[in-house]
Design an enzyme around this catalytic site. Structure first.
Site, PDB file in Angstrom:
ATOM      1  N   ASP A 125      91.673 -55.009   0.069  1.00  0.00           N
ATOM      2  CA  ASP A 125      91.607 -55.231   1.513  1.00  0.00           C
ATOM      3  C   ASP A 125      91.727 -56.697   1.917  1.00  0.00           C
ATOM      4  OD1 ASP A 125      89.087 -55.609   0.393  1.00  0.00           O
ATOM      5  OD2 ASP A 125      88.053 -54.176   1.674  1.00  0.00           O
TER       6      ASP A 125
ATOM      7  N   ASP B  99      77.156 -55.702  -8.234  1.00  0.00           N
ATOM      8  CA  ASP B  99      77.661 -55.058  -9.448  1.00  0.00           C
ATOM      9  C   ASP B  99      78.931 -55.761  -9.903  1.00  0.00           C
ATOM     10  OD1 ASP B  99      79.417 -54.141  -7.445  1.00  0.00           O
ATOM     11  OD2 ASP B  99      78.215 -52.321  -7.195  1.00  0.00           O
TER      12      ASP B  99
ATOM     13  N   ASP C  43      82.765 -55.368 -11.325  1.00  0.00           N
ATOM     14  CA  ASP C  43      83.912 -54.482 -11.501  1.00  0.00           C
ATOM     15  C   ASP C  43      84.955 -55.161 -12.376  1.00  0.00           C
ATOM     16  OD1 ASP C  43      82.747 -52.611  -9.823  1.00  0.00           O
ATOM     17  OD2 ASP C  43      83.676 -53.456  -8.036  1.00  0.00           O
TER      18      ASP C  43
END
Ligand code: ATP
Ligand code: MG
Length: 440
Positions: free
Chosen positions: A137, A58, A60
Site C-alpha cells: 500500500d 511482529d 514479516d
C-alpha cells in the site's frame, strides 16, 4: 513499473536498523532461508517501525522460496490461506510470517480480477521482489531489509518518504483505494500511530471514496475497527476518521447520534470512553472491545428506547428491544461476534440496576460477572452528565466498604432520606436521563 536501475539500495552504513533490534526468531528464519539458497528480507511494518527505533508488533519475511519449499526448511511451520498461501513459522508464542513474493503487478492486469468498483478480487500469483513491491500500500510499507548484506532495498522512494514522515500510496491513489478501500482505514491508522502526514493526493481521495468501504465484508471491517480503536490512539483516530468521512461508514448510527447531540452529551461520553481506553493502554492495562463498542452505540440505544417508550413499551422491554435493533443494524457495517454483542448488552442492561440501593439488590449486582465493566460504564455516564454522580460515588464507596458497612448502606431508612434529596436534583439536561441510572 520501474526498472532495476531505479532501485535505491541503502547499505548498512546509510540506515539505522541494527540486528539487535530484530527478534532472534525472525533472524533465524532469515538466515535459514538464506543458507538454503533463497533470498530473504524483512518487509512491511517491521522495517518501517525499526527505522523509527520502535519495537515492531511482529516480523514479516518475504522470500523467493515457494510455500512448499518453505515448509521443507522449517519443521515448526504451517501453511495458511487458500488463495494465497503463506507460511507461519512458530516459535512458542511468536509467529514469523513468511510470504513468497507476490506477482500480479500493473503489467499483469489481465491476470487480476477487479470488480466493477475497481476492487481487487484475486492476487494469487507468485512473483519476484520487483513485483512484490507494487502490491503493497504505502511507500514506507514497501522497504525490504536484506539479510544478505543488511541493506535496505527501496523501489518506491519509501526511504525519503519515511524521513519526511509522509504516507504516500504507491501508484495512483484513487486506483489503489478502489482496489482495496480498507487502505483508507490503514492510512488513518498509520498516520496516527506513526505521527506521519498523509500525502495531499492521498488525502484528497479519501472523502470522495469513503463510501466504498461499505462494500467490504463486515468481518474484515470489524477487525480493522479493533485495530483502529485498540491502538492506544483511539481518540485521535476517531477524530481523523470523522474528518475524512470514514467514521460514518463504520458506525452510521453513532455518527447520526453525534449529529443530533444535545448539550454535547453523546460526544462527551464517547470521547471520555476513548480517552480512558488510551490511558489504560498507556498504563499497560488491558482494554476490552465490547466496552468501547457499548459506548459507541449507547446513544443510539437510548434514542431507540425512548421511541419504544413513547409507543407504550415499559422501560425494561423498551431497552431490550432497542439494544437488539441497534446491534442488528450495526452488524451490517461491522460484524460483532456474538460474545461481544452479548457483553455489550449486559453492560447496557445492568445500567438501571445501579439505581437500587436497598436490600439485597446492590450485593447481587456487585456479584454479577459483568459488574466491573457495567460500573465503569456507569461512572463514564456520571462523568458526562448521563447519570447521577452522587450515585456513582455511592457505588464506589459501597465496593470498598466492609460487609457490615455495606449492610448499613443498604438499609431502607437511608434510601428514603436519599430518595428525597435526589428527586430535587436535576443533574442532567439530556431528556433521556430518567431512563436509566436515575433513582425513581
Ligand atoms: P502493523 O502490523 O504495525 O499494523 P503493517 O504495515 O505491518 O502494520 P500488516 O497488516 O501487518 O501491516 O501488513 C504487512 C504489510 O503487508 C504492510 O506493511 C504492507 O506492505 C502489506 N499490506 C497489508 N495490507 C495491505 C493492503 N490492504 N494493501 C496493500 N498492502 C498491504
Ligand atoms: Mg505487521
Amino acid at each position: 513499473m520501474p526498472s532495476a536501475a531505479e532501485v535505491k539500495i541503502y547499505p548498512r552504513s546509510a540506515h539505522t536498523i541494527s540486528r539487535t533490534q530484530i527478534s532472534e526468531n525472525a533472524l533465524k528464519v532469515l538466515y535459514r532461508l538464506q543458507k538454503s539458497g533463497f533470498d530473504a528480507y524483512l518487509v512491511g511494518g517491521c522495517v518501517r517501525d525499526l527505522l523509527l527505533g520502535r519495537e515492531p508488533k511482529d516480523f514479516d519475511v518475504a522470500t523467493n522460496a515457494d510455500p512448499e519449499q518453505i515448509r521443507k526448511i522449517f519443521r515448526n511451520c504451517r501453511l495458511i490461506g487458500r488463495r494465497f498461501r503463506l507460511a507461519h513459522v512458530h516459535f512458542g508464542r511468536e509467529v514469523i510470517e513468511v510470504a513468497t513474493f507476490r506477482g500480479g503487478g500493473e503489467e499483469q492486469n489481465d491476470r487480476q480480477m477487479l470488480n466493477k468498483e475497481g476492487r481487487l478480487l484475486r492476487d494469487n500469483v507468485y512473483g519476484t521482489i520487483e513485483e512484490d513491491v507494487w502490491r503493497r500500500d504505502f511507500t514506507v510499507n514497501a522497504l525490504y531489509y536484506n539479510i544478505r548484506d543488511f541493506s535496505v532495498v527501496d523501489y518506491t522512494g519509501g526511504m525519503e518518504d519515511h524521513r519526511a514522515g509522509m504516507l504516500r500510496l504507491i501508484g495512483d491513489p484513487e486506483t489503489r483505494f478502489r482496489e482495496d478501500p480498507v487502505r483508507m482505514l490503514r492510512a488513518v491508522r498509520f498516520a496516527v500511530k506513526l505521527g506521519f502526514k498523509l500525502h495531499p493526493d492521498c488525502e484528497k481521495s479519501i472523502p470522495e471514496l469513503a463510501e466504498l468501504l461499505s462494500n467490504i465484508p463486515s468481518a474484515r471491517l470489524y477487525d480493522e475497527a479493533l485495530k483502529l480503536f485498540l491502538s492506544g490512539y483511539a481518540l485521535q483516530t476517531f477524530e481523523m476518521l470523522r474528518h475524512y468521512g470514514l467514521f460514518k461508514v463504520l458506525f452510521p448510527a453513532t455518527e447520526s447520534s453525534l449529529a443530533i447531540e444535545e448539550n454535547g452529551f453523546p460526544k462527551l461520553l464517547l470521547i471520555k470512553a476513548l480517552e480512558n481506553s488510551d490511558n489504560r493502554i498507556a498504563e499497560g492495562k488491558t482494554v476490552t472491545a465490547y466496552f468501547l463498542l457499548a459506548a459507541f452505540l449507547w446513544e443510539p440505544v437510548q434514542v431507540e428506547a425512548k421511541e419504544n417508550m413513547i409507543q407504550g413499551m415499559v422501560e425494561y422491554i423498551a431497552y431490550q428491544e432497542a439494544a437488539g435493533k441497534v446491534i442488528s443494524r450495526q452488524i451490517k457495517s461491522t460484524a460483532l461476534p456474538r460474545h461481544i454483542s452479548m457483553a455489550m448488552r449486559e453492560v447496557w442492561n445492568l445500567q438501571p440496576r445501579f439505581a437500587a440501593r436497598i436490600g439485597s439488590k446492590p450485593n447481587r449486582l456487585l456479584k454479577h460477572p459483568r459488574f466491573r465493566a457495567a460500573y465503569d460504564f456507569f461512572v463514564l455516564r456520571a462523568e458526562t452528565g448521563g447519570a447521577d454522580p452522587e450515585l456513582a460515588d455511592w457505588w464506589r464507596r459501597y465496593q470498598d466498604a466492609s460487609e457490615a458497612e455495606q449492610r448499613k448502606m443498604t438499609q431502607p431508612s437511608r434510601r428514603l432520606q436519599h430518595g428525597k434529596s435526589c428527586r430535587k436534583k436535576n443533574f442532567r439536561k439530556n431528556p433521556s436521563s430518567n431512563a436509566t441510572g436515575n433513582e425513581s
